[in-house]
Design a protein around this motif. Structure first.
Motif, PDB file in Angstrom:
ATOM      1  N   TYR A  14       7.880  -3.325   1.237  1.00  0.00           N
ATOM      2  CA  TYR A  14       7.884  -3.335  -0.098  1.00  0.00           C
ATOM      3  C   TYR A  14       7.440  -2.829  -1.124  1.00  0.00           C
ATOM      4  O   TYR A  14       7.427  -2.248  -2.433  1.00  0.00           O
ATOM      5  CB  TYR A  14       9.736  -3.631  -0.395  1.00  0.00           C
ATOM      6  N   ASP A  15       7.033  -4.663  -1.179  1.00  0.00           N
ATOM      7  CA  ASP A  15       6.144  -4.809  -2.041  1.00  0.00           C
ATOM      8  C   ASP A  15       4.343  -4.090  -2.178  1.00  0.00           C
ATOM      9  O   ASP A  15       3.717  -4.238  -3.717  1.00  0.00           O
ATOM     10  CB  ASP A  15       5.709  -5.712  -2.736  1.00  0.00           C
ATOM     11  N   GLU A  32       7.320  -7.812   2.680  1.00  0.00           N
ATOM     12  CA  GLU A  32       5.602  -6.984   1.957  1.00  0.00           C
ATOM     13  C   GLU A  32       5.628  -5.121   1.866  1.00  0.00           C
ATOM     14  O   GLU A  32       4.555  -5.280   1.326  1.00  0.00           O
ATOM     15  CB  GLU A  32       4.713  -8.134   3.223  1.00  0.00           C
TER      16      GLU A  32
END
Length: 536
Positions: free
Chosen positions: A224-225, A222
């Protein structure tokens, strides 16, 4: 050694082999060869000659040329590489300044010394190309994590192999008492990449707060996104850390996502950081609320924020003081790093004593100056009055809300307060005059007699003296010294003069003295106003 047709192709083959070995462009190796051959030719024909060498990229044939440039007669200095317009007419049609005459010269015989010199030039060029390639490879990787292999240890610094070169993990960038043996695998944060004379220097870190943030980015999809963002990190490397996170998806708990199922995600980070305890805290834009979260596990009773000084006062229950401060001040120190504020912690009993002392001090002020009994003075303080100015110039209705105060009593109170202030102003001005204050400062609008007295005591006696002051010298401020914020006392700080007010006063004085053009001030403010209008 002459370059014959037999070894012409050998030049290209050698360049290809060296380029593959060093992982650089073959063209750079050929250019180095051209430069080395040109240097050898200059030693043969004369150092003042401008000799160029060109190696054909297909056949390997080396062509030696002499270049002469047309210059003005008075600028002629190097007779071997330059010539005048008159001389150029023998070789060129309609020559102009800057034209060049290029003549081919016979290839040179390279002796042992020339060949050795050529070899040194080629090696130097290859080293430079190799350094440039390494710098280009790593300059954009600063701020990322790299896996490396330990090569050796020098004076506590660990030298690691990063594939195409070496990097250094300094001893103060290691966690605790970490020690490594050759060939150990190590994960580090690329803190800085510098281009230095001895080659690119890659500095690694395992103690940087950013290292922890990058580890969480690797472990938590989450983050990284971009669904969860790490807003702040504070670390005491190898011991304890705090990390503040926020979720941009209301259905996702940022703390739970970072902890993971049964703590799997945070445990992976903890293991990499040698057991460093990590507190994951929800970020909040409201600084007092965020601070309450940051001081966990301690409970907080009250928070008072001083935004101008960037300080925050925290009141905790008496039995929570040691927990809030933490071992050797660790908890409050990390909370301070996380919030970017200086934190003063006190117990509820300490705060109560301070409030009582302030209450008693203000009560005494009103008793002495307004000739009131203790009970009536306490009533004024209880209603929030803190100074004579407030009593003297407040709306009468605000005095009438006090029990036992009618319109006549309110008028009498204000009259006494004004008389007292006038007397104080008179004494302050007399003292300022004795200290040598000039009329230019006395007549300056915006300064009270008490302010003028304080300025005089600080040897500020003229409008010129006042105009040379900095805003922080008047209003006070904070300076960071050796990583700690130090208080700078202001001459007018006790009169609650803000930095903005002090700046306006100083600029007004400078305009009056003609030091600053007011129209220029308007021009400086114009871009900011235009930007605000555009945003609006």
């Amino acid at each position: 050694m002459a370059i014959t047709s037999a070894n012409q192709l050998e030049l290209l083959q050698t360049a290809e082999a060296v380029a593959r070995e060093k992982m650089i462009d073959p063209g750079l190796v050929v250019e180095a060869m051209e430069e080395s051959l040109a240097r050898a030719a200059k030693s043969r024909y004369g150092a003042e000659m401008d000799i160029h060498v060109s190696i054909d990229r297909k056949t390997g044939k080396a062509t030696f040329t002499r270049v002469r440039t047309v210059v003005e007669e008075e600028e002629l200095e190097n007779y071997q590489a330059e010539f005048t317009l008159e001389q150029a007419k023998q070789y060129l049609d309609d020559p102009k300044i800057g034209d060049q005459l290029i003549e081919e010269v016979p290839p040179v015989e390279m002796g042992r010394i020339a060949a050795q010199s050529a070899k040194q030039v080629i090696l130097q060029k290859i080293r430079e190309a190799e350094r440039d390639r390494q710098f280009e490879e790593f300059k954009d990787r600063a701020g990322t994590i790299i896996n490396a292999q330990v090569k050796r240890e020098e004076y506590g610094n660990v030298i690691v192999d990063v594939g195409s070169g070496e990097a250094v993990l300094r001893r103060n960038e290691k966690i605790g008492r970490e020690s490594y043996r050759p060939n150990d695998r190590i994960r580090c944060y690329i803190k800085d990449v510098r281009r230095e004379q001895r080659g690119p220097q890659i500095f690694l870190s395992r103690t940087a707060p950013e290292f922890m943030a990058e580890l969480f980015k690797m472990e938590v999809p989450e983050i990284y996104d971009g669904i969860i963002e790490i807003k702040a990190v504070a670390r005491d490397p190898g011991s304890r850390a705090k990390i503040a996170v926020i979720s941009y998806d209301s259905s996702i708990d940022p703390v739970g996502a970072c902890v993971g199922m049964r703590g799997s995600r945070v445990q992976a980070v903890v293991n990499e950081l040698q057991g460093e305890k990590i507190d994951i805290i929800p970020w909040n834009e409201d600084q007092p609320t965020f601070l309450v979260n940051a001081l966990q596990p301690a409970e907080v009773s009250k928070v008072v924020l001083d935004e101008e000084a960037e300080r925050i006062e925290v009141v905790v229950p008496d039995d929570q003081l040691s927990l809030a401060i933490g071992r050797r001040g660790q908890n409050v120190r990390l909370a301070s790093q996380l919030t970017g504020l200086d934190i003063d912690i006190m117990t509820e009993s300490d705060e109560s004593e301070r409030r009582q002392a302030e209450f008693a001090e203000r009560t005494k002020l009103f008793m002495d100056t307004l000739d009131l009994d203790e009970f009536f003075a306490q009533l004024l303080v209880s209603e929030g009055f803190t100074s004579l100015e407030e009593v003297a110039y407040v709306e009468v209705d605000e005095l009438l809300v006090i029990d036992g105060v009618d319109s006549d009593t309110a008028s009498e109170l204000q009259a006494r307060a004004r008389d007292c202030l006038e007397e104080m102003n008179k004494k302050a001005m007399e003292k300022a005059r004795e200290l040598g204050v000039e009329d230019s400062l006395v007549e300056f609008e915006g300064l009270t007699p008490q302010m003028i007295e304080a300025l005089a005591e600080d040897d500020i006696k003229t409008l010129e003296d006042f105009a040379t002051c900095a805003d922080w010298e008047l209003a006070g401020g904070w300076t960071t010294v050796d990583g700690e914020r130090v208080k700078d006392d202001g001459v007018l700080e006790k009169f609650d003069v803000s930095l903005e007010e002090a700046q306006n006063l100083v600029m007004t004085a400078r305009v009056m003295l003609g030091w600053v053009d007011p129209t220029e001030l308007g021009k400086e403010d114009a871009p900011e106003q235009e930007q605000e209008e555009t945003e609006a």
